[in-house]
Scaffold this motif. Structure first.
Motif, mmCIF file in Angstrom:
data_model
loop_
_atom_site.group_PDB
_atom_site.id
_atom_site.type_symbol
_atom_site.label_atom_id
_atom_site.label_comp_id
_atom_site.label_asym_id
_atom_site.label_seq_id
_atom_site.Cartn_x
_atom_site.Cartn_y
_atom_site.Cartn_z
ATOM 1 N N ILE A 1 0.840 -1.210 0.000
ATOM 2 C CA ILE A 1 0.000 0.000 0.000
ATOM 3 C C ILE A 1 0.865 1.246 0.000
ATOM 4 O O ILE A 1 0.592 2.222 -0.728
ATOM 5 N N THR B 1 1.495 6.346 -7.063
ATOM 6 C CA THR B 1 0.341 7.172 -7.445
ATOM 7 C C THR B 1 0.737 8.647 -7.466
ATOM 8 O O THR B 1 0.406 9.380 -8.408
ATOM 9 N N ASP C 1 -9.798 3.065 7.773
ATOM 10 C CA ASP C 1 -8.852 2.093 7.230
ATOM 11 C C ASP C 1 -8.793 0.804 8.051
ATOM 12 O O ASP C 1 -9.077 -0.267 7.539
ATOM 13 N N ASP D 1 0.995 4.151 -2.815
ATOM 14 C CA ASP D 1 0.903 5.588 -2.517
ATOM 15 C C ASP D 1 1.970 6.357 -3.287
ATOM 16 O O ASP D 1 1.683 7.352 -3.975
ATOM 17 N N ASP E 1 -12.327 3.974 -2.413
ATOM 18 C CA ASP E 1 -11.392 3.976 -3.537
ATOM 19 C C ASP E 1 -10.819 5.387 -3.689
ATOM 20 O O ASP E 1 -11.556 6.339 -3.941
ATOM 21 N N ILE E 2 -9.502 5.518 -3.524
ATOM 22 C CA ILE E 2 -8.882 6.848 -3.628
ATOM 23 C C ILE E 2 -8.073 6.984 -4.922
ATOM 24 O O ILE E 2 -7.254 7.893 -5.050
ATOM 25 N N MET F 1 -5.732 4.967 -6.424
ATOM 26 C CA MET F 1 -4.303 4.624 -6.476
ATOM 27 C C MET F 1 -3.921 4.111 -7.860
ATOM 28 O O MET F 1 -4.780 3.698 -8.640
ATOM 29 N N LEU G 1 -1.731 -1.650 -9.018
ATOM 30 C CA LEU G 1 -2.714 -2.509 -8.355
ATOM 31 C C LEU G 1 -3.024 -3.744 -9.189
ATOM 32 O O LEU G 1 -3.205 -4.842 -8.649
ATOM 33 N N ILE H 1 -9.170 1.871 3.182
ATOM 34 C CA ILE H 1 -8.660 2.603 2.028
ATOM 35 C C ILE H 1 -8.165 1.647 0.944
ATOM 36 O O ILE H 1 -7.268 0.843 1.169
ATOM 37 N N GLN H 2 -8.790 1.681 -0.196
ATOM 38 C CA GLN H 2 -8.411 1.025 -1.451
ATOM 39 C C GLN H 2 -8.583 -0.487 -1.465
ATOM 40 O O GLN H 2 -8.981 -1.054 -2.484
ATOM 41 N N ILE I 1 -14.962 -0.477 1.070
ATOM 42 C CA ILE I 1 -13.739 0.113 0.520
ATOM 43 C C ILE I 1 -13.982 1.564 0.117
ATOM 44 O O ILE I 1 -15.017 1.889 -0.481
#
Length: 515
Positions: free
Chosen positions: A9, A16, A159, A13, A208-209, A211, A216, A185-186, A206
């Protein structure tokens, strides 16, 4: 659905931020907006007091940013900063300044602070610790968490529930937030699905931000969460011009005096999931029972005894499922050992078949590649030895599976299929399935899928999912307490149908409502 580790993760980050040419606080803002939209959709401006407990890292930054959105929309939001360290993350400080610009002043808590009063009708937002937690909370923070748990207020964790580690069991179970809901998160976290850690989470969704999609998609994970989206590509449709020989000949081998019912259940399940032919191989004492209870199945008996003491299958089966109600008498063990030495056909081994393997581990070398083993916790412990916690259990099961080239079906609330070093965590099923014979049904279903030509790992993943879905549909009609093994078999056809329509989601909603 992939279950990423904390390290993966963090890498997502970074990629992204780099690939989308954004700053890290933009990702935090995406998370905050997702959290706010989820809350606002449900609260619709309700005049409820919302306590937001924020740490001083990025999880706390998510909470601080959420507080700003709640404040801007007129919610009664009170921010409590849990000041457990002198270090502050950069994005936490950015969002703290944004909050102060709006004249919303947080209350800073330390070990000398009086714990805030929380009414059971309030809402708690838990954003104290995230997946970066690597040591138990200090005593005063642990006391704060106990205070939150004792409030009986609805608790939403950001989270992960604070105090829950991503990769190990907590040292102090009282120092973990017990969340009514988690907005993760995600991707979900492994700890959501294990008995020792999943108890801290009632439900999750979830956020979804956005990423990095390529990362992924391409990144391999140790575990996947199996939902309908992962199951549908495994399904093999029936052919128009097929006949019963097309879909294989299953042998269900087991039974002993007083335990013939296990074979009945497994045979019925193999037929219900689509095996073209099913023959039961049983001791003589079960002949009339099988001929009466399962008229579609053929029966081969083993002499005149009440248990199996020699195995001669007079035809070439496609697959053999064995162990259900088998017993472990010395003659039976000898017969099984000799059978393993000669057999080349695919196997599903359950119940006493597993117990025989545990007592005679040398027999593991004689199993065909990709043999499916279906242990419940007690049988698994006999095979693997003891483990220190649920994470260690999965680690040992993965090692065992690789060493013996077998597919492990580790049964539980979230059954985990393990093969080639990877785990597949099932999403279906409910507490009503903790009932006599449910495991016999699963073994029969896996046998029937292998007979139809499903590769062993796919048969295990698909069969476990369908077994749980049939249980969900049964519970949605009858409630948890009335779920029976026969009821699950009767609903296998409905489960197939549900794969292609909305009944699957409806079943989950109905079973959740009955809990």
């Amino acid at each position: 659905m992939k279950i990423f580790s904390a390290e993966q993760i963090y890498k997502a980050d970074g990629l992204t931020i780099k690939n989308q040419q954004i700053t890290s606080d933009v990702l935090m803002e995406r998370a905050a907006i997702g959290l706010f939209e989820w809350l606002h959709e449900r609260l619709q401006g309700a005049s409820v007091k919302i306590h937001i407990f924020c740490g001083i890292g990025n999880n706390g930054g998510d909470g601080i940013a959420l507080a700003r959105h709640l404040h801007e929309h007129g919610y009664d939001a009170v921010v409590h900063v849990v000041n457990y360290s002198e270090k502050r993350s950069k994005d936490f400080l950015i969002n703290l300044e944004r909050l102060k610009d709006r004249k919303l002043w947080p209350e800073f808590l330390n070990e000398k602070s009086v714990l805030p009063e929380i009414d059971e009708n309030d809402i708690i937002i838990d954003a104290i610790f995230g997946i970066g937690l690597n040591r138990p909370p200090t005593d005063w923070v642990a006391n704060l968490i106990k205070h939150l748990n004792a409030s009986r207020a609805f608790t939403l964790s950001v989270d992960v529930p604070s105090g829950l580690f991503p990769d190990r069991v907590p040292d102090d179970f009282d120092a973990v937030v017990r969340a009514n809901f988690v907005l993760t998160i995600q991707a979900p976290k492994l700890s959501f699905f294990l008995p020792q850690t999943g108890i801290f989470i009632n439900q999750w969704e979830i956020i979804d931000i956005g990423m990095d999609g390529q990362y992924l998609l391409e990144t391999e994970t140790d575990y996947d969460f199996i939902t309908r989206a992962e199951i549908m590509p495994l399904y093999i449709p029936r052919e128009k011009f097929a006949h019963k020989g097309t879909y294989g000949h299953s042998v269900v081998l087991g039974g002993s005096y007083g335990k013939i019912g296990a074979v009945v259940l497994a045979a019925k399940a193999a037929l219900a999931i689509g095996s073209g032919l099913v023959t039961t191989y049983i001791p003589e004492c079960g002949y009339k029972i099988l001929q009466t209870a399962v008229p579609e199945a053929m029966v081969v008996t083993d002499g005149e005894d009440d248990f199996i003491n020699h195995i001669i299958i007079p035809f070439e089966p496609s697959v053999i499922g064995l162990g259900m109600g088998l017993g472990t008498k010395s003659n039976t063990v000898s017969a099984i050992a000799k059978f393993f030495g000669n057999n080349k056909k695919p196997l599903v081994i359950d119940a006493d078949g597993l117990n025989i393997l545990a007592k005679h581990p040398d027999l593991l070398k004689k199993l065909p590649p990709k043999t499916i083993l279906t242990p419940h916790e007690g049988e698994l412990r006999r095979l693997l030895g003891d483990w220190k916690d649920d994470f260690d259990k999965l680690k040992k099961a993965r090692t065992f599976s690789k060493a013996h080239d077998c597919v492990m079906v580790v049964k539980g609330a979230h059954t985990v299929v393990i093969y080639d070093g990877k785990g597949y965590i099932n999403s279906t099923g409910n507490p009503g399935m903790a009932t006599a014979g449910s495991g016999d049904v699963l073994a029969g279903m896996l046998t029937g899928l292998l007979a139809q030509g499903y590769p062993a790992p796919h048969a295990a993943i698909f069969g476990v999912f369908l077994h749980g879905l049939a249980g969900d549909l049964t519970a949605s009609k009858k409630g948890y307490e009335a779920v029976t093994a026969l009821g699950i078999i009767d609903t296998i056809g409905d489960a197939f149908v549900a794969l292609f329509n909305s009944d699957m989601e409806n079943a989950k909603k109905k079973t959740s409502a009955k809990s």
